[in-house]
Scaffold this motif. Structure first.
Motif, mmCIF file in Angstrom:
data_model
loop_
_atom_site.group_PDB
_atom_site.id
_atom_site.type_symbol
_atom_site.label_atom_id
_atom_site.label_comp_id
_atom_site.label_asym_id
_atom_site.label_seq_id
_atom_site.Cartn_x
_atom_site.Cartn_y
_atom_site.Cartn_z
ATOM 1 N N ARG A 228 10.073 5.737 4.104
ATOM 2 C CA ARG A 228 9.381 6.442 2.968
ATOM 3 C C ARG A 228 8.119 5.474 2.571
ATOM 4 O O ARG A 228 7.053 6.143 2.589
ATOM 5 N N TYR A 229 8.357 4.081 2.588
ATOM 6 C CA TYR A 229 7.343 3.237 2.369
ATOM 7 C C TYR A 229 6.042 3.296 3.456
ATOM 8 O O TYR A 229 4.913 3.422 3.279
ATOM 9 N N ASP A 230 6.760 3.265 4.622
ATOM 10 C CA ASP A 230 5.743 3.283 5.833
ATOM 11 C C ASP A 230 4.922 4.553 5.763
ATOM 12 O O ASP A 230 3.688 4.574 5.930
ATOM 13 N N ILE A 231 5.585 5.622 5.568
ATOM 14 C CA ILE A 231 4.806 6.787 5.445
ATOM 15 C C ILE A 231 3.904 6.791 4.191
ATOM 16 O O ILE A 231 2.535 7.223 4.595
ATOM 17 N N ALA A 232 4.247 6.652 3.199
ATOM 18 C CA ALA A 232 3.388 6.483 1.814
ATOM 19 C C ALA A 232 2.185 5.638 2.287
ATOM 20 O O ALA A 232 1.134 5.867 1.926
ATOM 21 N N ARG A 233 2.214 4.537 2.965
ATOM 22 C CA ARG A 233 1.171 3.641 3.008
ATOM 23 C C ARG A 233 0.271 4.307 4.250
ATOM 24 O O ARG A 233 -0.842 3.817 3.742
ATOM 25 N N ARG A 234 0.770 4.866 5.094
ATOM 26 C CA ARG A 234 0.024 5.407 6.167
ATOM 27 C C ARG A 234 -0.806 6.610 5.529
ATOM 28 O O ARG A 234 -2.043 6.790 5.672
ATOM 29 N N HIS A 235 -0.269 7.267 4.412
ATOM 30 C CA HIS A 235 -1.124 8.306 3.812
ATOM 31 C C HIS A 235 -2.303 7.780 2.931
ATOM 32 O O HIS A 235 -3.261 8.248 3.025
ATOM 33 N N LEU A 236 -1.881 6.682 2.511
ATOM 34 C CA LEU A 236 -2.828 5.883 1.550
ATOM 35 C C LEU A 236 -4.054 5.376 2.474
ATOM 36 O O LEU A 236 -5.233 5.494 2.134
ATOM 37 N N GLU A 237 -3.749 4.762 3.651
ATOM 38 C CA GLU A 237 -4.665 4.426 4.742
ATOM 39 C C GLU A 237 -5.616 5.417 5.093
ATOM 40 O O GLU A 237 -6.783 5.263 5.146
ATOM 41 N N ALA A 238 -5.008 6.661 5.188
ATOM 42 C CA ALA A 238 -5.751 7.931 5.701
ATOM 43 C C ALA A 238 -6.952 8.058 4.628
ATOM 44 O O ALA A 238 -7.930 8.422 4.866
ATOM 45 N N ALA A 239 -6.428 8.106 3.141
ATOM 46 C CA ALA A 239 -7.383 8.656 2.061
ATOM 47 C C ALA A 239 -8.177 7.576 2.295
ATOM 48 O O ALA A 239 -9.736 7.887 2.154
ATOM 49 N N ALA A 240 -8.118 6.231 2.083
ATOM 50 C CA ALA A 240 -9.259 5.287 2.433
ATOM 51 C C ALA A 240 -10.166 5.397 3.326
ATOM 52 O O ALA A 240 -11.417 5.118 3.230
ATOM 53 N N ALA A 241 -9.386 5.728 4.540
ATOM 54 C CA ALA A 241 -10.293 5.640 5.881
ATOM 55 C C ALA A 241 -11.130 7.089 5.600
ATOM 56 O O ALA A 241 -12.686 6.894 5.871
#
Length: 425
Positions: A228-241
């Motif tokens: 769940r951490y890995d997925i949530a961090r990937r979501h946040l990275e998507a928003a930042a990109a």
């Protein structure tokens, strides 16, 4: 530097070495694609491109190649130029969740880039196989049109593992909601009208959240789990990109853009492919579907200015021979020009445009002179025998100037192209 050969010189080589294809029927026999097995070799990621979205023949050929790679070569993941966050419910549906018609609801409001039919085939395939195919979204949310599909699950995650940080995510969500659209084309004008203070606040919040995610990784994992951490961090990275992309595109159109500053989206997509690959079973192989301008390995330049690095550039650097870029193009028919229109649902309308005779120096001119379409050419092999090579390939009704033999590992000419009737309007 050696001069580029004329299209006729390359056409002579194509005439002797291109693989003719007998049909485009997605449900028809696959035997004519057998040479593709040797062409791709042991590549773990095979990207299938297209010179334009919304083309019937490209969608048909991609479905044929998907079938071949799954049924005959053992590929087990279909990755698509589609939102990372939005891809998870589609994967669940492809594994058998819900009813057969549910996919239409999942895809409602998204750009019709040909996801539905491959997904339906994957669902049917998975119903009868012992080795199911997964679906993976790799893109920033809504093709850059909205941060909300990424920020919403980030807020849900923080609500559980770090409620004290939740207000920051909620503040970012409030700002993002003011310019959310169905694509970057529709959202960018709204983002540009935001007060500079809101633009800056959103960027600052996302940067702070991402730094905290990385800094307290062990804390978050201890309060939840690694997946769940890995997925949530990937979501946040998507928003930042995605947020970075709005600024980069605004600067590009204003004439103040930095070199290669529009690369954030493609960098994110490449990292998403690698993210999924690392979490697959050992030996898994991925079919990746995206535009030619994304899958190519050479940088993208316009008028001599370096605009960005495509996802293929990053995957080539990361995977080497394990990445294979197969472009799709056509020599005649119509193509789908995307005309900006802020009042259209996706921020653009699709204009079916007749293709002109291929320009000299293009890979399309080589196919035309060789008279081999529909056909497939192994460009890795061509590199060893052809000096120079074509210096451009179709990009909708225009051309992208790129060293084609270096940018792609293979090119497939469908001969003709037709704009789909359900294209974005």
């Amino acid at each position: 530097m050696p001069e580029s050969p004329t299209p006729t010189a390359l056409a002579d080589w194509l005439r002797d070495h291109a693989v003719p294809l007998t049909h485009l029927d997605p449900d028809g026999p696959l035997d004519d694609l057998e040479p593709l097995r040797e062409v791709i070799g042991a590549a773990r990621v095979v990207a299938i491109g297209e010179s334009s979205h919304f083309i019937i023949e490209y969608q048909q050929m991609r479905r044929r190649i998907l079938r071949f790679l799954v049924e005959r070569c053992g590929f087990t993941v279909l990755a698509f130029e589609y939102g990372f966050a939005e891809g998870f419910p589609l994967d669940a549906w492809a594994q058998g969740a819900g009813d057969d018609d549910e996919v239409a609801a999942h895809l409602a409001g998204t750009i019709p880039v040909g996801v539905e039919e491959p997904l339906r085939w994957v669902r049917r395939h998975n119903a009868t196989t012992t080795r199911p195919v997964r679906f993976a979204g790799i893109d920033i949310p809504a093709a850059g049109g909205s941060l909300l599909p990424a920020l919403s699950p980030v807020a849900d995650y923080l609500r559980e593992v770090d409620p004290q940080t939740l207000p920051a995510a909620e503040a970012a969500t409030r700002i993002a909601a003011t310019f959310a659209g169905a694509s970057a084309a529709s959202a960018a004008p709204a983002w540009a009208r935001l007060p500079a203070a809101d633009q800056d606040a959103l960027t600052a919040i996302l940067a702070r959240l991402l730094i905290r995610f990385r800094a307290v990784e062990s804390l978050y994992v201890s309060r939840g789990d690694r997946g769940r951490y890995d997925i949530a961090r990937r979501h946040l990275e998507a928003a930042a990109a995605a947020d970075y992309g709005f600024r980069a595109m605004a600067d590009l159109f204003a004439g103040t853009g930095l070199p290669a500053d529009t690369s954030a989206r493609d960098s994110y997509m490449a990292d998403s492919v690698l993210w999924h690959l690392q979490r697959c079973d050992p030996g898994a192989r991925i079919v990746l579907v995206a535009h030619n301008a994304h899958i190519q390995k050479a940088p993208v330049s316009f008028d001599g200015h370096l605009t960005g690095f495509p996802l293929g550039h990053y995957l080539d650097r990361a995977l080497g021979e394990d990445y294979f870029a197969l472009g799709l193009t056509s020599t005649r028919g119509t193509t789908a020009d995307m005309l900006p229109d802020e009042n259209a649902p996706f921020g653009f309308t699709v204009e079916p445009t007749p293709l002109r005779w291929p320009e000299p120096g293009s890979i399309e001119a080589s196919f035309t002179d060789a008279d081999v379409g529909p056909g497939l050419v192994d460009l890795r092999r061509a590199r060893r025998h052809v000096t120079g090579g074509p210096d451009r390939t179709r990009l909708q009704s225009a051309y992208l100037h790129v060293p084609v033999l270096d940018a792609f590992d293979g090119m497939l000419d469908t001969a003709t192209s037709t704009v789909a009737g359900d294209s974005a309007h």
